[in-house]
Design a protein around this motif. Structure first.
Motif, PDB file in Angstrom:
ATOM      1  N   TYR A  94     -52.002   3.436 -46.301  1.00 48.29           N
ATOM      2  CA  TYR A  94     -52.312   4.299 -45.164  1.00 48.29           C
ATOM      3  C   TYR A  94     -51.027   4.737 -44.475  1.00 48.29           C
ATOM      4  O   TYR A  94     -49.990   4.065 -44.554  1.00 48.29           O
ATOM      5  N   ARG A 121     -54.940   8.087 -38.167  1.00 47.92           N
ATOM      6  CA  ARG A 121     -54.869   7.235 -39.366  1.00 47.92           C
ATOM      7  C   ARG A 121     -55.235   8.057 -40.602  1.00 47.92           C
ATOM      8  O   ARG A 121     -56.328   8.637 -40.693  1.00 47.92           O
ATOM      9  N   THR A 162     -50.201   5.885 -40.516  1.00 45.58           N
ATOM     10  CA  THR A 162     -50.745   5.989 -39.161  1.00 45.58           C
ATOM     11  C   THR A 162     -49.677   6.546 -38.232  1.00 45.58           C
ATOM     12  O   THR A 162     -48.579   5.979 -38.125  1.00 45.58           O
ATOM     13  N   LEU A 208     -58.624   9.724 -41.596  1.00 48.86           N
ATOM     14  CA  LEU A 208     -59.733   8.776 -41.499  1.00 48.86           C
ATOM     15  C   LEU A 208     -60.269   8.661 -40.080  1.00 48.86           C
ATOM     16  O   LEU A 208     -61.482   8.599 -39.861  1.00 48.86           O
ATOM     17  N   SER A 209     -59.372   8.585 -39.109  1.00 45.31           N
ATOM     18  CA  SER A 209     -59.821   8.358 -37.732  1.00 45.31           C
ATOM     19  C   SER A 209     -58.775   8.871 -36.751  1.00 45.31           C
ATOM     20  O   SER A 209     -57.594   9.041 -37.093  1.00 45.31           O
ATOM     21  N   GLU A 210     -59.246   9.108 -35.549  1.00 42.05           N
ATOM     22  CA  GLU A 210     -58.376   9.537 -34.445  1.00 42.05           C
ATOM     23  C   GLU A 210     -58.821   8.783 -33.198  1.00 42.05           C
ATOM     24  O   GLU A 210     -59.995   8.814 -32.838  1.00 42.05           O
ATOM     25  N   SER A 211     -57.901   8.074 -32.570  1.00 39.61           N
ATOM     26  CA  SER A 211     -58.238   7.224 -31.428  1.00 39.61           C
ATOM     27  C   SER A 211     -57.296   7.506 -30.269  1.00 39.61           C
ATOM     28  O   SER A 211     -56.172   7.989 -30.458  1.00 39.61           O
TER      29      SER A 211
END
Length: 496
Positions: A443, A492, A445, A476-479
């Motif tokens: 990954y 990520r 990030t 994959l994701s956003e936070s």
């Protein structure tokens, strides 16, 4: 009176405790962590002189303290916390010397509860400068009222030197104190003796001047010029923010009361005193910092004790005037007015202090505590957050790169910083580095400063970096992780 002072100082310590326990650290303290963990004292001092934008006093104290208490978040913020609490007692002494004990006690109480001193009570060099500024103002206030002894002059000289080496803006404060010392003295020789003692600080600073000139290149080199109208807006905004009350309506009400008090007091010719002069000195400090293109409240926070002495004196002077104007009404209702006002403003301040402590200084603290893995390559963008990331991953090291400083981004380097960020090919170089390193990870990030994503300076390159990564890897994701000074957005990507 000593009991009441002890109660106020204890209150200051308790109300600052949530910030001390939960704030964590962000960029400023993270750089201190990088400084004090140098392998040798020579390397430590080299980092301070080459990477900081402040004189060395606080860093020398932090270096010595870290060898006693360690480098945890609490250890790194213990020094400013202690200085902030101690300033409460110094504000009492200053108010007592300028007016009376009751003025000193009210000024100390305001300082103990005021939002901005609480917010900056664990912040870097500023509480140390605040303590020294209050101490120096107290020494000068006492020396102006009598023939200064040799011991008093030596004390002024010593504290002047320490103050000059705590923060560069403090030099302006020392000059203002010198000008004040020349005013209202019937004996010019005594005035010159006091000014000569104050001059010890600026004179000693001449030895540090070459380092200061070199450090002028450090910091954010992309700040746009601030027009005079915007400076005026910052001045008015921060003057309102320094009022000891929250929310905004309470700030406006208190400022209005202060204006009314000043007008009434001036009309009766009782305004020429030390407390009023200290208030004007704070306003002058706020004016000079904003006029110099430093439109941040933190540069004036060390001197807010002077404002609170003036506010306390104005309050008692206003109450006395009302009591003389209508003794019968004051006898019936006057004693309740201070209590009601104190309750209203204290309630807002206490709520603000605890609310503020619920959000850490840096979102990286929350992100790192959620768990990091070694199968991920982390990219810190912009790279000025790399020191914070290094601190919060010190016990569980992971692989990370900086954008744009790729190697050892947590150690700030002046040379080439602006050049690298304004390089039109900086994103392409970063992508090439990430693609090379990504061969060994699952990954990628990106830990980004949310403010950089909307910036108009070269840090906006962070947006370009993210868009380019999205064309190569699957998101994959956003936070989002809130932070009072360092909010972060985490993106990520999976390497496929």
């Amino acid at each position: 009176m000593r009991l009441w002072v002890a109660i106020v100082v204890t209150l200051a310590a308790l109300i600052r405790l949530p910030s001390f326990l939960h704030d964590g650290i962000w960029r400023d303290e993270a750089y201190v962590y990088i400084d004090v963990t140098a392998s040798t004292f020579g390397e430590f001092f080299h980092r301070v002189t080459e990477t900081e934008w402040h004189p060395p006093l606080y860093f020398l104290l932090a270096y010595a303290w870290s060898h006693v208490a360690g480098t945890s978040a609490l250890a790194l913020t213990m020094l400013p916390y202690a200085f902030s609490v101690a300033t409460t007692a110094l504000v009492y002494l200053l108010g007592t010397a300028a007016a009376s004990r009751k003025v000193g006690l009210l000024a100390a109480s305001i300082y103990a509860l005021a939002p901005l001193p609480i917010e900056y009570s664990t912040e870097y060099v500023y509480p140390l400068t605040g303590a020294l500024a209050a101490l120096l103002a107290w020494l000068v206030t006492r020396a102006r009222r009598e023939v200064p002894s040799t011991h008093a002059l030596l004390a002024v000289a010593a504290v002047s030197i320490l103050t000059a080496f705590s923060h560069y803006v403090a030099l302006i404060f020392i000059v203002l104190l010198g000008g004040w010392s020349l005013l209202g003295r019937p004996n010019p020789r005594q005035a010159m003796m006091l000014v000569s003692a104050l001059a010890a600080g600026p004179l000693a600073f001449l030895f540090w001047l070459p380092v200061f000139l070199a450090q002028r290149r450090i910091g954010v080199p992309f700040q746009f010029p601030i027009v005079p109208l915007l400076k005026a807006w910052f001045f008015a905004k921060w003057l309102l923010e320094f009022m000891p009350g929250r929310p905004f309506q309470a700030e406006c009400a208190l400022l209005l009361l202060l204006v009314v008090a000043v007008v009434m007091i001036v009309r009766r010719g009782v305004w020429r005193n030390d407390a009023a002069a200290l208030g004007l000195m704070f306003v002058a400090m706020l004016f000079f910092t904003t006029a110099a293109g430093l439109p941040y409240e933190r540069y004036a926070v060390p001197y807010c004790g002077l404002l609170y002495v003036a506010i306390a004196w104005s309050a008692f002077a206003l109450f006395d005037l009302f009591a003389r104007e209508d003794p019968a009404a004051w006898q019936r209702f006057g004693k309740f007015v201070p209590v009601v006002l104190a309750a209203v403003f204290a309630a807002g301040d206490i709520a603000y202090a605890f609310q503020n402590a619920s959000v850490p200084k840096s979102g990286i603290a929350t992100f790192a505590s959620s768990g990091l893995d070694r199968s991920t390559l982390y990219v810190i963008a912009p790279d000025y957050m790399a020191a914070t990331f290094a601190f919060y991953t010190r016990d569980h090291p992971v692989a990370y790169r900086g954008f744009v400083r790729v190697d050892d981004p947590q150690i700030f380097r002046v040379e080439g910083y602006a050049r690298d960020w304004t390089d039109p090919h900086v994103v392409e170089r970063a992508i090439a580095t990430i693609e090379r390193d990504a061969l060994f990870f699952k990954y990628v990030t990106v830990v980004a400063d949310e403010r950089a994503l909307t910036a108009q300076n070269p840090y906006r390159q962070t947006r370009r970096l993210l868009r380019r990564l999205e064309t190569r890897y699957r998101l994959l994701s956003e936070s989002r992780y809130p932070g009072r000074f360092e909010p972060v957005a985490v993106f990520r990507f999976v390497i496929e």
